[in-house]
Write an enzyme that holds these catalytic residues in place. Sequence first.
Site, PDB file in Angstrom:
ATOM      1  N   HIS A 176      65.596 -38.033 -90.735  1.00 55.00           N
ATOM      2  CA  HIS A 176      65.999 -39.463 -90.855  1.00 55.00           C
ATOM      3  C   HIS A 176      66.886 -38.410 -91.809  1.00 55.00           C
ATOM      4  CE1 HIS A 176      66.349 -43.393 -92.830  1.00 55.00           C
ATOM      5  NE2 HIS A 176      66.579 -42.381 -93.494  1.00 55.00           N
ATOM      6  N   GLU A 177      65.738 -37.711 -92.759  1.00 55.84           N
ATOM      7  CA  GLU A 177      67.997 -37.436 -93.506  1.00 55.84           C
ATOM      8  C   GLU A 177      68.518 -36.736 -93.501  1.00 55.84           C
ATOM      9  OE1 GLU A 177      67.207 -39.116 -96.849  1.00 55.84           O
ATOM     10  OE2 GLU A 177      65.849 -40.036 -96.572  1.00 55.84           O
ATOM     11  N   GLU A 209      70.839 -47.080 -92.773  1.00 54.82           N
ATOM     12  CA  GLU A 209      69.674 -46.610 -92.318  1.00 54.82           C
ATOM     13  C   GLU A 209      69.587 -46.354 -90.801  1.00 54.82           C
ATOM     14  OE1 GLU A 209      67.821 -45.008 -94.331  1.00 54.82           O
ATOM     15  OE2 GLU A 209      69.477 -46.009 -96.197  1.00 54.82           O
ATOM     16  N   ASP A 236      67.845 -43.619 -88.823  1.00 54.81           N
ATOM     17  CA  ASP A 236      66.554 -43.978 -87.940  1.00 54.81           C
ATOM     18  C   ASP A 236      66.401 -43.441 -86.340  1.00 54.81           C
ATOM     19  OD1 ASP A 236      65.127 -44.631 -89.904  1.00 54.81           O
ATOM     20  OD2 ASP A 236      64.771 -46.974 -89.205  1.00 54.81           O
TER      21      ASP A 236
END
Length: 418
Positions: free
Chosen positions: A279-280, A357, A361
Site C-alpha cells: 500500500h505504501e 488511499e 489500497d
Amino acid sequence: MAAQAILILFLSFFGLKFIWEALLLVLNINYAKSNQTHIPPFAKKYITSEEYARSVEYTMTRNKFALLSDAFGAVFLIVLIISGFFGIVDNFLYSLNLGEYLQGLLFFLSIGLVFGIFSLPFSLYSQFVIEARFGFNKMTLLLFFLDRLKALIIGMIITAPLYYVLLWLLGVAGSWWWILAFGFYTLFQLFITIIYPTVIAPLFNKFAPLEEGALKQKIENLLKHVKYTSGGIFTMDGSKRSTHSNAYFTGIGKTKRIVLFDTLMNKLGEDEITTVLAHEIGHQKKKHVVKMLIISLAGVLAGFFIINLLLYYMPLYTAFGFSRISFHAILVLLGLCSGAFTFMFTPFFSLLSRRYEYQADRFAAEQVKKGAFFLKNALIGLSKDNLSNLTPHPLYSFYYYSHPTLAERIGALEKIKA
Ligand SMILES: [Zn+2]
C-alpha cells in the site's frame, strides 16, 4: 480604524472556525454515543462487543478532551492578541538592541516557549491520563520532557539558518525577494527531508535493519515484483513511546527507507505487513507523495506572496498588538492566524487524500497475491488495536479524515476481490 477592522475580521473568522470545529466534535461524540449499543453490521464478524465498547469509550474521551483543549487554546490565543502580549515581547527584545536577526530568533523562541508551556498540561493529560488509561502509553515522564527539549533545540537549529537567509534575501533581492525566498525554502525543505532519516529521526528512535527471515524475504520479493528500490528496510522501537502501530517511508529518491514499527511486527502477520508496505509503495508509484508536496509548496508560495503584500502594512501589526513592522512578526502572525482563513480548504485536502488511499489500497490488492484479503485483515487488526472509531459522524469524517473509514475501505476491497 483599519487596525480595528482587521482585528474584527480576524476574530469573526476565528470564531467561525472554532464554532464549526466544536460543532463537528459534538456531532461526532453524539454519533458514537448513539451507536454505542450496537456494533455496525460490517464489523460484527471482526470485533467483540467488549472491544467495540472500548473503542467507543476511547473515541468519546478523546473527542471530549479535544473540545476542551480547543476551547482553552482559542481563549488563550485571543487573550494574547487582545492584551498586546506579542507587542510587549517584541518591544522588550527590541530594547535589547540585538539586531534584527537575533531579535527575530529570540522572538520565535519566546513565542514557541509560551505556547509550549501553555500546551504542556494538555499534552501531559493526553499522554499520561487518556492514553495510559487505554493502555497505549509506554512513555516515562523523563522521555516525554526529553522529547520536547530535543524538538525545541532541533527546531531552533533548523530555524536559525533558514531565517537568516530569508531575512538576507528580503534585504538584498528587491521586489522579487519572495520568489527567491520560496526557492530557497523549497531547497531547504528538500535538504531536511534528505537528512531526516539518518540525522534527525535517530535522535528520537533506534533503527535497526530488519533481520533476515521470512518477513524480509517476502518484502524483498514484493520490492522486486513491483520494481521498487529502497535504501533499506528498518525496524523502529516505536514501543518506547506507545503501543500504537505504524509503517512508513522516509527520505527521498533512492535513499528512501522503509520503516516498520516494532509494535506493528508484533501485531500483524508477515503477509499482512507485506501488504501494508505494498500500500505504501502504491503511494510512491502513483506519485501521491510528490503531488502532495507540490500542493503544500503551492501553499508556501501563496504564504510568501501574502507576506510580500502585507509586510509594510502597519495596521496589520497594530491589530495584533505590535508597535513596529518586522519580518519575524509577520511570520509569527501568519503561523498563528492563517488557520482562521484556511480551514475551509481542509475538506478538499481530506477528499484528495482519501482518493489516494483508495488508489494505494487497489495497488496493494493487485500487486500482492490475495492482497485484498491480507490488507483487509491488516486494516481490521490495526483498527482494533488502535481502538479506531468505527462510527465517525459522516460530516466529521468527510471534513477531517485523510483515510476512508474502515467500513469504506473494506467495502472497496471487497469490490476489487469480486
Ligand atoms: Zn496510505
